[in-house]
Write a protein that holds these residues in place. Structure first.
Motif, mmCIF file in Angstrom:
data_model
loop_
_atom_site.group_PDB
_atom_site.id
_atom_site.type_symbol
_atom_site.label_atom_id
_atom_site.label_comp_id
_atom_site.label_asym_id
_atom_site.label_seq_id
_atom_site.Cartn_x
_atom_site.Cartn_y
_atom_site.Cartn_z
ATOM 1 N N GLU A 308 6.019 14.305 71.023
ATOM 2 C CA GLU A 308 6.598 15.472 71.698
ATOM 3 C C GLU A 308 5.549 16.297 72.441
ATOM 4 O O GLU A 308 5.560 17.529 72.364
ATOM 5 C CB GLU A 308 7.331 16.332 70.663
ATOM 6 N N HIS A 326 15.409 13.694 70.514
ATOM 7 C CA HIS A 326 14.505 14.084 69.427
ATOM 8 C C HIS A 326 13.248 14.761 69.994
ATOM 9 O O HIS A 326 12.868 15.856 69.558
ATOM 10 C CB HIS A 326 14.138 12.823 68.626
ATOM 11 N N GLU A 327 12.602 14.125 70.964
ATOM 12 C CA GLU A 327 11.331 14.664 71.492
ATOM 13 C C GLU A 327 11.563 15.968 72.264
ATOM 14 O O GLU A 327 10.716 16.870 72.228
ATOM 15 C CB GLU A 327 10.627 13.637 72.380
ATOM 16 N N HIS A 330 11.988 18.799 69.832
ATOM 17 C CA HIS A 330 10.687 19.224 69.303
ATOM 18 C C HIS A 330 10.064 20.355 70.139
ATOM 19 O O HIS A 330 9.197 21.074 69.646
ATOM 20 C CB HIS A 330 9.697 18.062 69.326
ATOM 21 N N GLU A 349 9.855 17.377 61.961
ATOM 22 C CA GLU A 349 10.618 16.129 62.070
ATOM 23 C C GLU A 349 12.061 16.275 61.594
ATOM 24 O O GLU A 349 12.968 15.667 62.166
ATOM 25 C CB GLU A 349 9.893 15.006 61.325
ATOM 26 N N ALA A 352 13.882 18.180 64.487
ATOM 27 C CA ALA A 352 14.107 17.341 65.681
ATOM 28 C C ALA A 352 15.140 16.260 65.374
ATOM 29 O O ALA A 352 15.975 15.919 66.228
ATOM 30 C CB ALA A 352 12.792 16.717 66.148
ATOM 31 N N TYR A 405 11.795 12.976 58.355
ATOM 32 C CA TYR A 405 12.798 12.939 59.421
ATOM 33 C C TYR A 405 14.206 13.063 58.823
ATOM 34 O O TYR A 405 14.948 13.996 59.123
ATOM 35 C CB TYR A 405 12.700 11.617 60.211
HETATM 36 ZN ZN ZN Z 1 9.602 13.803 65.792
#
Ligand code: ZN
Ligand code: ARG
Length: 474
Positions: A308, A326-327, A330, A349, A352, A405
């Motif tokens: 990210e 996801h990125e 972040h 994590e 995100a 995550y």
């Molecule tokens: Zn991540």
């Protein structure tokens, strides 16, 4: 840049040292009885993060990094001048930078040439004249050679990773000192500028906004400016053959996307959705925290993960819609609000990943509840190794395993069930706004959740964050 809370703590320490000046060691420069006399000591060689004990340093606070360099992929040679602007946090007769890069030809502090020593990641500088509390100073480091790779506790690589057409540059959690002398810990953010000279035909893509791009004598120089504070692990200046597209989101945020021509087809769906993702996350988490966005989609098969990097996440292969979401999520959680210690990695994590679940639902895919209950999440058997690690302290080998995550995201979903949607999204927005461009710890999140909900959540967080084993009641 240090948040006020830490600055206050550091100043408090300075006051104590000054009061104790007659007895404390290292007081050769202090006039006895004169509490205002400088009391020099060495800045700490570490910030004391147990996952990466060499990371970061004490005694100063970086405001800005300026890196001016050339890089030739054919020889892998970099020639660089790094200019670091910082403020002394106590009277300093020595301080360290984190640097694992190539050979240094000269180092100056405020224009005075200095000897230095290097020991592993520690670049030890002995400034003369010495530096007083609150004094701004500038370190210039010139170096040249082949920047290298760093191997992480989980076996993955980071740092300056050569590719067949350039270099893939990633630094979480400890790769940036491979190519830049830094105070390499997320608790000291700074603004950055990269001036990168690369052979004509290649593009150097950095964080922030492109100020200029000029070709002369077969070399192109790109200047990238990061105007908001950034943690050093989020820095990139990735180099290669890229197709560049520039646009703006519906709400007016500039988008710069660089894609390796070989990844265009495989990344088209993810790239097309960047503006929609930024808008969805802005409406859910609060305003996008930076002046621009985008992505860098490269080919670095030995890396095998995305990162990210601030304003422009990097992908080592083609970008999927889920990973792009996801990125980009972040950028709020990880980049703007960074972890205070690496053991807080679930704050990056888990958040995100939860945002990614939400985007999947928003896009008409599985609902967040379905994902929570799936066989890769709550559906795992109690005997699974997935439950055998403490989420709030996974250890450096598991910090990028599926535990922070998926269990991180599950923790947020469980919290949502506990406090209700209104309070939950208020918590997420307040988390982003109150620690914007700074850092925060797990204890801060627990305190915020309790304050916002009016509930005692000790037992809840104990089960989800601090105990091993599959949660059954909470
Ligand atoms: Zn991540
Ligand atoms: N934060 C990155 C992501 O979630 C992963 C970084 C992994 N880094 C590593 N050294 N293995 O996308």
């Amino acid at each position: 840049m240090t948040i006020p809370r830490l600055r206050g703590a550091a100043l408090a320490t300075v006051t104590l040292v000054a009061v104790g000046s007659m007895v404390a060691p290292g007081s050769a420069d202090a006039a006895p009885g004169d509490p205002a006399a400088p009391r020099y000591s060495a800045g700490a060689a570490s910030v004391g993060d147990p996952y990466f004990p060499d990371e970061g340093n004490g005694g100063y606070d970086v405001q800005h990094y300026d890196l001016n360099f050339s890089y030739d992929p054919a020889t892998r040679l970099m020639a660089a001048t790094a200019t670091i602007t910082a403020t002394a946090m106590h009277d300093l007769d020595q301080f360290n930078l984190d640097f694992r890069g190539p050979e240094i030809s000269s180092l100056t502090v405020d224009g005075h040439a200095h000897d230095f020593t290097r020991d592993g990641q520690e670049l030890v500088v002995t400034p003369r004249p010495k530096l007083k509390t609150g004094q701004a100073f500038t370190v210039v480091v010139r170096y040249a050679g082949v920047p290298g790779l760093i191997t992480d506790p989980d076996g993955s690589i980071e740092g300056w990773v050569p590719t067949d057409d350039g270099a893939f540059v990633v630094g979480e959690p400890q790769g940036t000192p491979a190519w830049l002398p830094a105070n390499d810990h997320p608790t000291d953010k700074a603004t950055f500028r990269f001036t990168a000279k690369v052979p004509e035909g290649l593009t150097a893509v950095g964080n922030g906004q492109l100020l200029s791009q000029q070709t002369r004598d077969g070399w192109t120089t790109f200047i990238w400016d990061s105007t908001e504070p950034m943690a050093s692990y989020l820095a990139t200046i990735t180099i290669g053959k890229f197709e560049v597209t520039e646009s703006t989101t519906p709400s007016g945020i500039p988008v710069y996307v660089a894609v390796d021509p070989r990844q265009v087809a495989g990344s088209a769906a993810a790239v097309a959705q960047i503006p929609r993702m930024i808008d969805f996350f802005s409406s859910t988490f609060g305003p996008y925290p930076f002046a621009s966005t985008g992505a860098i989609i490269d080919r670095a098969p030995d890396v095998g993960y995305a990162l990210e990097t601030q304003t422009k996440p990097v992908f080592s292969g083609s970008a999927s819609v889920g990973t792009m979401a996801h990125e980009l999520a972040h950028q709020w959680y990880g980049d703007s609000v960074s972890p205070e210690r690496w053991s807080d990695i679930w704050l990056n994590e888990g958040f995100a990943t939860y945002a990614q679940w939400m985007y999947t639902e928003y896009n008409g895919g599985a609902s967040v509840s379905q994902t929570f209950n799936s066989s890769s999440n709550y559906g795992r058997a109690p005997s699974s190794s997935f439950w055998q690690i403490v989420l709030a302290d996974p250890g450096p080998e598991d910090m990028f395993s599926n535990i922070p995550y998926n269990r991180g995201a599950m923790t947020l979903h469980a919290l949502r069930g506990k406090v209700g949607d209104d309070t939950f999204f208020r918590i997420l927005r307040e988390w982003a706004s109150s620690h914007r461009h700074s850092h925060a710890a797990t204890a801060d999140f627990i305190a915020l959740s309790e304050r916002a909900s009016g509930q005692d959540l000790k037992a809840f967080f104990d089960v989800w964050l601090f105990q091993k084993g599959k949660p059954t009641t909470w």
